[in-house]
Design an enzyme around this catalytic site. Sequence first.
Site, PDB file in Angstrom:
ATOM      1  N   GLU A 124       0.834  -1.207   0.000  1.00 54.75           N
ATOM      2  CA  GLU A 124       0.000   0.000   0.000  1.00 54.75           C
ATOM      3  C   GLU A 124       0.862   1.246   0.000  1.00 54.75           C
ATOM      4  O   GLU A 124       1.841   1.331   0.754  1.00 54.75           O
ATOM      5  CB  GLU A 124      -0.892  -0.039   1.251  1.00 54.75           C
ATOM      6  CG  GLU A 124      -2.280   0.478   1.025  1.00 54.75           C
ATOM      7  CD  GLU A 124      -3.084  -0.358   0.036  1.00 54.75           C
ATOM      8  OE1 GLU A 124      -3.106   0.003  -1.169  1.00 54.75           O
ATOM      9  OE2 GLU A 124      -3.678  -1.354   0.446  1.00 54.75           O
ATOM     10  N   HIS A 125       0.479   2.176  -0.854  1.00 49.26           N
ATOM     11  CA  HIS A 125       1.221   3.439  -1.025  1.00 49.26           C
ATOM     12  C   HIS A 125       2.649   3.180  -1.495  1.00 49.26           C
ATOM     13  O   HIS A 125       3.553   3.944  -1.181  1.00 49.26           O
ATOM     14  CB  HIS A 125       1.190   4.278   0.263  1.00 49.26           C
ATOM     15  CG  HIS A 125      -0.171   4.862   0.528  1.00 49.26           C
ATOM     16  ND1 HIS A 125      -0.615   6.000  -0.086  1.00 49.26           N
ATOM     17  CD2 HIS A 125      -1.192   4.420   1.304  1.00 49.26           C
ATOM     18  CE1 HIS A 125      -1.863   6.258   0.311  1.00 49.26           C
ATOM     19  NE2 HIS A 125      -2.229   5.305   1.145  1.00 49.26           N
ATOM     20  N   ASP A 170      -4.326   0.680  -9.624  1.00 50.60           N
ATOM     21  CA  ASP A 170      -5.757   0.392  -9.782  1.00 50.60           C
ATOM     22  C   ASP A 170      -6.125   0.175 -11.256  1.00 50.60           C
ATOM     23  O   ASP A 170      -6.851  -0.755 -11.603  1.00 50.60           O
ATOM     24  CB  ASP A 170      -6.591   1.550  -9.210  1.00 50.60           C
ATOM     25  CG  ASP A 170      -6.244   1.837  -7.761  1.00 50.60           C
ATOM     26  OD1 ASP A 170      -5.570   0.995  -7.132  1.00 50.60           O
ATOM     27  OD2 ASP A 170      -6.640   2.899  -7.255  1.00 50.60           O
ATOM     28  N   GLY A 208     -16.215   5.051  -2.863  1.00 52.12           N
ATOM     29  CA  GLY A 208     -15.621   5.512  -1.601  1.00 52.12           C
ATOM     30  C   GLY A 208     -15.241   4.371  -0.683  1.00 52.12           C
ATOM     31  O   GLY A 208     -14.951   4.576   0.491  1.00 52.12           O
ATOM     32  N   ALA A 209     -15.242   3.136  -1.187  1.00 49.55           N
ATOM     33  CA  ALA A 209     -14.964   1.981  -0.339  1.00 49.55           C
ATOM     34  C   ALA A 209     -13.520   1.522  -0.464  1.00 49.55           C
ATOM     35  O   ALA A 209     -13.120   0.521   0.127  1.00 49.55           O
ATOM     36  CB  ALA A 209     -15.922   0.839  -0.688  1.00 49.55           C
ATOM     37  N   GLY A 210     -12.726   2.232  -1.241  1.00 50.15           N
ATOM     38  CA  GLY A 210     -11.329   1.813  -1.424  1.00 50.15           C
ATOM     39  C   GLY A 210     -11.220   0.610  -2.356  1.00 50.15           C
ATOM     40  O   GLY A 210     -10.223  -0.097  -2.344  1.00 50.15           O
ATOM     41  N   LEU A 211     -12.253   0.372  -3.180  1.00 48.17           N
ATOM     42  CA  LEU A 211     -12.230  -0.787  -4.091  1.00 48.17           C
ATOM     43  C   LEU A 211     -12.090  -0.335  -5.547  1.00 48.17           C
ATOM     44  O   LEU A 211     -12.383  -1.079  -6.466  1.00 48.17           O
ATOM     45  CB  LEU A 211     -13.490  -1.649  -3.900  1.00 48.17           C
ATOM     46  CG  LEU A 211     -13.692  -2.210  -2.483  1.00 48.17           C
ATOM     47  CD1 LEU A 211     -14.987  -3.023  -2.401  1.00 48.17           C
ATOM     48  CD2 LEU A 211     -12.511  -3.076  -2.039  1.00 48.17           C
ATOM     49  N   TYR A 231      -3.457  12.222   0.628  1.00 46.94           N
ATOM     50  CA  TYR A 231      -2.808  11.411  -0.413  1.00 46.94           C
ATOM     51  C   TYR A 231      -1.741  12.246  -1.125  1.00 46.94           C
ATOM     52  O   TYR A 231      -0.600  11.823  -1.305  1.00 46.94           O
ATOM     53  CB  TYR A 231      -3.859  10.919  -1.419  1.00 46.94           C
ATOM     54  CG  TYR A 231      -3.320   9.881  -2.380  1.00 46.94           C
ATOM     55  CD1 TYR A 231      -3.449   8.521  -2.110  1.00 46.94           C
ATOM     56  CD2 TYR A 231      -2.672  10.252  -3.553  1.00 46.94           C
ATOM     57  CE1 TYR A 231      -2.950   7.565  -2.990  1.00 46.94           C
ATOM     58  CE2 TYR A 231      -2.165   9.311  -4.430  1.00 46.94           C
ATOM     59  CZ  TYR A 231      -2.312   7.964  -4.145  1.00 46.94           C
ATOM     60  OH  TYR A 231      -1.808   7.026  -5.011  1.00 46.94           O
TER      61      TYR A 231
HETATM   62  C1  GLA Z   1      -5.207   4.613  -4.257  1.00 47.72           C
HETATM   63  C2  GLA Z   1      -4.422   4.975  -5.521  1.00 47.72           C
HETATM   64  C3  GLA Z   1      -3.408   3.889  -5.851  1.00 47.72           C
HETATM   65  C4  GLA Z   1      -2.543   3.557  -4.646  1.00 47.72           C
HETATM   66  C5  GLA Z   1      -3.391   3.321  -3.394  1.00 47.72           C
HETATM   67  C6  GLA Z   1      -2.566   3.167  -2.145  1.00 47.72           C
HETATM   68  O1  GLA Z   1      -5.988   3.485  -4.481  1.00 47.72           O
HETATM   69  O2  GLA Z   1      -5.295   5.138  -6.614  1.00 47.72           O
HETATM   70  O3  GLA Z   1      -2.622   4.295  -6.948  1.00 47.72           O
HETATM   71  O4  GLA Z   1      -1.575   4.545  -4.432  1.00 47.72           O
HETATM   72  O5  GLA Z   1      -4.309   4.383  -3.174  1.00 47.72           O
HETATM   73  O6  GLA Z   1      -1.801   2.012  -2.207  1.00 47.72           O
END
Ligand code: GLA
Length: 360
Positions: free
Chosen positions: A16-17, A153, A105-108, A202
Amino acid sequence: MIRTFRAPGRVNLIGEHTDYNQGLVLPMALDLATFVESAPNNTASVFVHSEHYKESREWPVDAIPQLEPVGDWGDYVAGVARELVRAGYRIEPRRLFIRSTVPEGAGLSSSAALEISCALALSFDQSVPPLELAKIGQRAEVEFVGLPCGIMDQYVSVFGREGTALMIDCLNLERQYVALPSGVSILAVNSMVKHSLARSAYRDRTEECAEAARCLGVRSLRDVSLTAFEVAAPAMPEAARNRARHVIEENERVRRFAVSNDPVELGRLLVESHRSLQHLYEVSCEELDFLVDAALEIDGVHGARVTGGGFGGCTINLVREGCEAGFTEAIQSAYRRRFGISPAVYRCVAAAGAGEIAPV
Ligand code: GLA
């Protein structure tokens, strides 16, 4: 003729990140997806309707190169259209109808699913090469929508494969398909919150990482080993030091996760990743920390962590096969008791990447 295109959302198992730091990520495409029906239009415009927003947008084809963002869902579509034109693709007058099963908005990655499905629908007969498609989606988000995201993503939305996870090396954009661990299920729990801080934080993190790389005298955090980092760390500003430590150690966790089939070790790596995002990278929040801590108390849970950008959205949980129903019940009631909200739980099934759906 009406044609239909589909692009999936994703969960990130670990890494992540790290993508905008040229690092390693290990996501999988989901069976939650965005679908775009594309039909010819009899005016000289692209017309787009969103089922979710019950709103439409229309842009004359000639005006696409000059489009500017207005700050809503249509920007993702307009951005993709503009980037396609800039990359030399032709856009024809079409009517697009968008519907999606990826929660927002669910991080998906509902935004990547929207970008890639629309990029396919708008370029429909021109066979944009897959990597180019992912880059066009990313550029729409970075340059048009204005979020300096990495490529994870969009990449997994294009290249995802049924039944497997995908390790992406964001330095050279190479990929490797990685078998999913056996004997366990991956369940996403939606905190149902998304704090407004998410976007500005972010951007801040991308800048802090760039600063950390400058302090370390490297082009990106991918270019520094843990040993070299430890030598330089005491002289670094605290925020840059913490962000860099997270990224460097997270890359290592991805490597270890990708080669392990031991649920205990995999679970431990997830928890380490979460703690690092919580304390070093500081992109977690009370609701996510609660979901992780509560999950670790439930029978059959090997590990849990936030997935995606953070500040809300989902956790992912590695749960022993057979324990899914008990887990779902226990996590929902714990979260309801604490926050008064019922969290949605999704069983994550690795699905294929984006493409056209054959007409039936
Ligand atoms: C979001 C961004 C991705 C990635 C993640 C964190 O989903 O779109 O590019 O940086 O955050 O891992």
